[in-house]
Design a protein around this motif. Structure first.
Motif, short mmCIF file in Angstrom:
data_model
loop_
_atom_site.label_atom_id
_atom_site.label_comp_id
_atom_site.label_asym_id
_atom_site.label_seq_id
_atom_site.Cartn_x
_atom_site.Cartn_y
_atom_site.Cartn_z
N LYS A 141 28.34 -19.63 -71.41
CA LYS A 141 28.55 -21.07 -71.26
C LYS A 141 28.05 -21.55 -69.91
O LYS A 141 27.42 -22.62 -69.81
CB LYS A 141 30.03 -21.41 -71.42
CG LYS A 141 30.33 -22.90 -71.30
CD LYS A 141 31.82 -23.19 -71.50
CE LYS A 141 32.11 -24.68 -71.37
NZ LYS A 141 33.55 -24.99 -71.53
N LEU A 142 28.30 -20.78 -68.87
CA LEU A 142 27.88 -21.15 -67.53
C LEU A 142 26.36 -21.26 -67.45
O LEU A 142 25.82 -22.23 -66.92
CB LEU A 142 28.39 -20.10 -66.53
CG LEU A 142 28.16 -20.38 -65.05
CD1 LEU A 142 28.93 -21.60 -64.61
CD2 LEU A 142 28.58 -19.16 -64.22
N MET A 143 25.66 -20.28 -68.00
CA MET A 143 24.20 -20.29 -67.98
C MET A 143 23.65 -21.38 -68.89
O MET A 143 22.62 -22.00 -68.60
CB MET A 143 23.65 -18.93 -68.37
CG MET A 143 23.96 -17.84 -67.36
SD MET A 143 23.14 -16.27 -67.73
CE MET A 143 21.41 -16.70 -67.48
N ASP A 144 24.33 -21.62 -70.00
CA ASP A 144 23.90 -22.66 -70.94
C ASP A 144 23.96 -24.03 -70.29
O ASP A 144 23.07 -24.86 -70.47
CB ASP A 144 24.79 -22.62 -72.18
CG ASP A 144 24.41 -23.68 -73.20
OD1 ASP A 144 23.25 -23.69 -73.65
OD2 ASP A 144 25.27 -24.51 -73.55
N LEU A 145 25.01 -24.30 -69.53
CA LEU A 145 25.14 -25.59 -68.86
C LEU A 145 24.00 -25.83 -67.88
O LEU A 145 23.49 -26.95 -67.77
CB LEU A 145 26.49 -25.66 -68.12
CG LEU A 145 27.73 -25.79 -69.00
CD1 LEU A 145 28.99 -25.66 -68.14
CD2 LEU A 145 27.74 -27.10 -69.75
N THR A 146 23.60 -24.78 -67.18
CA THR A 146 22.48 -24.90 -66.23
C THR A 146 21.20 -25.27 -66.96
O THR A 146 20.44 -26.14 -66.52
CB THR A 146 22.29 -23.58 -65.47
OG1 THR A 146 23.49 -23.26 -64.76
CG2 THR A 146 21.14 -23.68 -64.49
N THR A 147 20.94 -24.60 -68.08
CA THR A 147 19.73 -24.87 -68.86
C THR A 147 19.75 -26.27 -69.44
O THR A 147 18.76 -27.01 -69.35
CB THR A 147 19.58 -23.84 -70.00
OG1 THR A 147 19.50 -22.53 -69.45
CG2 THR A 147 18.33 -24.12 -70.83
N LYS A 148 20.87 -26.66 -70.02
CA LYS A 148 20.96 -27.99 -70.64
C LYS A 148 20.77 -29.09 -69.61
O LYS A 148 20.12 -30.11 -69.89
CB LYS A 148 22.31 -28.14 -71.35
CG LYS A 148 22.39 -27.35 -72.65
CD LYS A 148 23.81 -27.23 -73.16
CE LYS A 148 24.38 -28.53 -73.64
NZ LYS A 148 25.71 -28.35 -74.25
N ASP A 149 21.31 -28.92 -68.44
CA ASP A 149 21.17 -29.92 -67.38
C ASP A 149 19.70 -30.06 -66.97
O ASP A 149 19.19 -31.18 -66.82
CB ASP A 149 22.01 -29.53 -66.18
CG ASP A 149 21.99 -30.57 -65.08
OD1 ASP A 149 22.40 -31.71 -65.34
OD2 ASP A 149 21.54 -30.25 -63.96
N ALA A 150 19.01 -28.92 -66.81
CA ALA A 150 17.60 -28.95 -66.40
C ALA A 150 16.73 -29.58 -67.49
O ALA A 150 15.83 -30.37 -67.19
CB ALA A 150 17.12 -27.54 -66.10
N VAL A 151 16.98 -29.22 -68.74
CA VAL A 151 16.19 -29.76 -69.85
C VAL A 151 16.43 -31.26 -70.02
O VAL A 151 15.49 -32.03 -70.23
CB VAL A 151 16.51 -29.01 -71.16
CG1 VAL A 151 15.83 -29.69 -72.36
CG2 VAL A 151 16.06 -27.56 -71.07
N ALA A 152 17.68 -31.68 -69.92
CA ALA A 152 18.01 -33.09 -70.06
C ALA A 152 17.29 -33.93 -69.01
O ALA A 152 16.75 -35.01 -69.31
CB ALA A 152 19.52 -33.30 -69.97
N LYS A 153 17.28 -33.46 -67.77
CA LYS A 153 16.60 -34.18 -66.69
C LYS A 153 15.11 -34.28 -66.97
O LYS A 153 14.48 -35.32 -66.74
CB LYS A 153 16.84 -33.48 -65.36
CG LYS A 153 18.26 -33.61 -64.83
CD LYS A 153 18.42 -32.86 -63.51
CE LYS A 153 19.85 -33.00 -62.99
NZ LYS A 153 20.04 -32.22 -61.73
N LEU A 154 14.55 -33.21 -67.51
CA LEU A 154 13.12 -33.19 -67.79
C LEU A 154 12.77 -34.14 -68.94
O LEU A 154 11.78 -34.88 -68.88
CB LEU A 154 12.70 -31.76 -68.14
CG LEU A 154 11.22 -31.41 -67.91
CD1 LEU A 154 10.84 -31.60 -66.46
CD2 LEU A 154 10.97 -29.96 -68.35
N VAL A 155 13.58 -34.12 -69.99
CA VAL A 155 13.34 -35.00 -71.13
C VAL A 155 13.39 -36.46 -70.69
O VAL A 155 12.52 -37.27 -71.04
CB VAL A 155 14.36 -34.74 -72.25
CG1 VAL A 155 14.27 -35.83 -73.32
CG2 VAL A 155 14.12 -33.37 -72.88
N GLN A 156 14.40 -36.81 -69.92
CA GLN A 156 14.53 -38.19 -69.47
C GLN A 156 13.37 -38.58 -68.55
O GLN A 156 12.86 -39.70 -68.62
CB GLN A 156 15.87 -38.38 -68.77
CG GLN A 156 17.06 -38.32 -69.72
CD GLN A 156 18.36 -38.73 -69.06
OE1 GLN A 156 18.63 -38.39 -67.91
NE2 GLN A 156 19.18 -39.47 -69.79
N ALA A 157 12.93 -37.63 -67.72
CA ALA A 157 11.81 -37.91 -66.82
C ALA A 157 10.51 -38.15 -67.58
O ALA A 157 9.63 -38.88 -67.11
CB ALA A 157 11.63 -36.76 -65.83
#
Length: 277
Positions: A141-157
């Motif tokens: 879960k900890l690693m998943d949150l890191t990935t999801k946060d990075a991907v979300a920022k990229l998608v929005q950008a």
């Protein structure tokens, strides 16, 4: 021009050289059972790298569907997170990587236990063992949150200044969250965490060991001053070290904050009861 076969051979050669260098660093740092420890670290690295590569492929498929749905407006971060929940990352981590780390813990415990002539059976009821199990179960879960946060920022950008899907594909493929470097860094960090946790457990389950001494590895680039200052700190085996203002049972203890745990190269030494007489 180099062909695929030559490229693979070169990549393997580089990896072997990196593995040899890691073994030398572990030995120089004062870690015991380096061949065993290295074997476990590399096993976890391979499993995690496969998991990250598969996660990238799943993520890219999901992102394409997401962008297709949100053609003209930027999707909220919460919506992106819901889409990314469809990935198999957490279950793959739990099924493939966590068992490797658990194997590391028990394999190293056996090594420490044999070295210090500890009890024949393992006591699963200790709090420290339950804490390690809790940490391992929470790691996906900890690693998943890191990935999801990075991907979300990229998608929005990608919606800004008309960057578009091609830009998103390129940037997503370059995210550190999917690189082998993450697999290697994580496997080393967690392998060394299992090393210290198993050593601590061997101390706690051995009546001939009454204390522990914190040792800082000298010669490390940019060492933490607080960890250097803790070198030689000796406490009873069931007491806590104070390192840089934080309390912990052993180096890389889950009790520590990330800034005091990640890239820590410290280790412990036991205080035997015969040494106190």
């Amino acid at each position: 021009m180099i062909n695929d076969e030559e490229l693979i051979k070169l990549a393997l050669l580089i990896k072997n050289e990196e593995d040899d260098e890691l073994a030398k660093l572990l030995e120089a740092a004062g870690f015991l059972f380096v061949p065993v420890l290295l074997k476990y670290i590399l096993g976890a690295e391979d499993k995690l790298d496969d998991t990250l590569q598969n996660d990238y492929e799943e993520t890219w498929e999901i992102v394409q569907k997401l962008v297709k749905r949100f053609k003209n407006r930027k999707p909220p971060k919460a919506v992106i997170s819901v889409y990314l929940n469809k990935r198999s990352f957490k279950s793959a981590m739990a099924d493939k990587v966590v068992p490797e780390l658990r194997k590391t813990f028990f394999g190293l415990f056996d090594e420490f236990n044999a070295k210090w002539s500890g009890p024949e059976s393992f006591d699963y009821r200790t709090k420290s063992y339950r804490d390690i199990e809790k940490w391992l179960k929470g790691l996906p879960k900890l690693m998943d949150l890191t990935t999801k946060d990075a991907v979300a920022k990229l998608v929005q950008a990608s919606y800004e200044d008309g960057k578009g899907i091609k830009w998103l594909e390129r940037e997503l493929s370059n995210l550190p969250e999917f690189e082998r470097k993450r697999a290697r860094t994580t496997s080393i960090t967690e392998g060394l965490r299992m090393y210290s946790a198993s050593e601590y457990e061997a101390f706690m389950q051995n009546d001939s060991i009454v204390g522990k001494t914190w040792r800082h590895t000298h010669g490390i680039n940019d060492p933490r001053k607080g960890h250097e200052a803790a070198d030689g700190q000796t406490v009873a085996k069931d007491e806590l070290f104070i390192v840089n203002g934080e309390s912990c049972r052993y180096p890389r203890d889950p009790m520590l904050s990330a800034k005091e745990s990640i890239h820590c190269h410290c280790f412990m030494e036991p205080v035997l009861i015969e040494e106190t007489k």
